[in-house]
Design a protein around this motif. Sequence first.
Motif, short mmCIF file in Angstrom:
data_model
loop_
_atom_site.label_atom_id
_atom_site.label_comp_id
_atom_site.label_asym_id
_atom_site.label_seq_id
_atom_site.Cartn_x
_atom_site.Cartn_y
_atom_site.Cartn_z
N VAL A 50 36.84 45.68 40.36
CA VAL A 50 37.71 46.41 41.27
C VAL A 50 38.01 45.56 42.49
O VAL A 50 37.08 45.06 43.16
N CYS A 51 39.29 45.39 42.80
CA CYS A 51 39.69 44.81 44.08
C CYS A 51 39.84 45.95 45.07
O CYS A 51 40.73 46.80 44.92
N ASP A 52 38.96 45.99 46.05
CA ASP A 52 38.99 47.05 47.05
C ASP A 52 39.53 46.47 48.36
O ASP A 52 39.01 45.48 48.87
N ASN A 66 51.60 44.60 40.45
CA ASN A 66 50.55 44.29 39.48
C ASN A 66 51.12 43.78 38.16
O ASN A 66 52.22 44.17 37.75
N LEU A 67 50.35 42.91 37.49
CA LEU A 67 50.66 42.41 36.17
C LEU A 67 49.62 42.94 35.18
O LEU A 67 48.49 43.23 35.57
N ASN A 108 44.40 42.01 43.05
CA ASN A 108 44.31 42.11 41.60
C ASN A 108 43.32 41.09 41.08
O ASN A 108 43.04 40.09 41.73
N VAL A 109 42.81 41.34 39.87
CA VAL A 109 41.69 40.55 39.36
C VAL A 109 41.80 40.39 37.85
O VAL A 109 42.29 41.29 37.16
N GLY A 137 43.61 46.71 42.49
CA GLY A 137 43.63 46.15 41.15
C GLY A 137 42.33 46.34 40.39
O GLY A 137 41.24 46.24 40.95
N LEU A 138 42.46 46.59 39.07
CA LEU A 138 41.32 46.82 38.19
C LEU A 138 41.36 45.86 37.00
O LEU A 138 42.43 45.42 36.58
#
Length: 319
Positions: free
Chosen positions: A77-79, A214-215, A111-112, A66-67
């Motif tokens: 960034v979710c890594d 993702n949203l 996600n973030v 997620g970005l």
Amino acid sequence: MDRPTRLKPLHYVSLGARGPEDVVVDAHGRVLTGVEDGRILRVHGLGHPHTARVEVLAETGGRPLGLELAADGSLLVCDAERGLLRVGPGDGIVRVLAGTVAGERLRFCSNVVALPDGTVCFTVSSRRHPLQRWIGDIVEHSGTGRLLRLAPDGGEPEILLDGLQFANGLAVSADGSFLVIAETGACRLTRYHLTGPRAGHAELFATLPGMPDNLWRAGPDGPIWVALAAPRNPPLDLLHRTPATVRGAAARAAVHAPFRPGGTIGVLAFDDHGHTVHHLTRRRSGFRMVTSVCTTGDHLVLGSLWEPGLAVCAQPPTG
């Protein structure tokens, strides 16, 4: 749920790398995504496959999912391997914002979102299964997903919600009073109140006909877009009602079985009251496992954990 309309694909843009899991749009209409080899890519000119141009913004050294573009121009960034990261604007320097939570290594961030006061909220899909074994968590129904919050001044993240079923996408309400969380393993969206008399409480926001990933929303005036990674699976729903030992055995088998996503894809959009604004679907699609959706101009852009590129579709009319 309103009757779905047909999703209208226009063209495909190859990235030369697999797994653009999340897609977001910057202020110039360019699409940002992270791919399997750890690179963060920026794609220009998506309106036509022959004009599209791909450039590398950064390399995380892990697996970006997620970005979120922050107000200062940096990229959150979710890594899945390294935790919550920040990519500096312009220089591509990657810094770890959070690598542990409650003394435990932070992994499988999903996600973030960034809040106006500098707070960052993000999800962890599973504490039992890594990204490479994601299907094991979906089958086991482990309920080990989390919603976390990182204060503006940093430190260790705070756990806001625990026990989520594969916590995934995040979006903020137009007025900033609540978050919407995608629970992939439960085929639902959950509302978490940030302010008001119910602050700190969660409740059902919407039940879905498939597994949300993702949203994304373009801004407070736009709807919350939801990518459906797969349609609802009745046998899986039945399995989720069995004892933990049965689900655990099924999960161990699932991670070793060959996997190929089906050809039915879908995206939805909701307003902040949980009402459906759009429900788009396509059967026998050549583009499989849609894990993200964003809008730019007159187009919907679809990302996928499975595919080596992006699908560009016609955006449905509003109203």
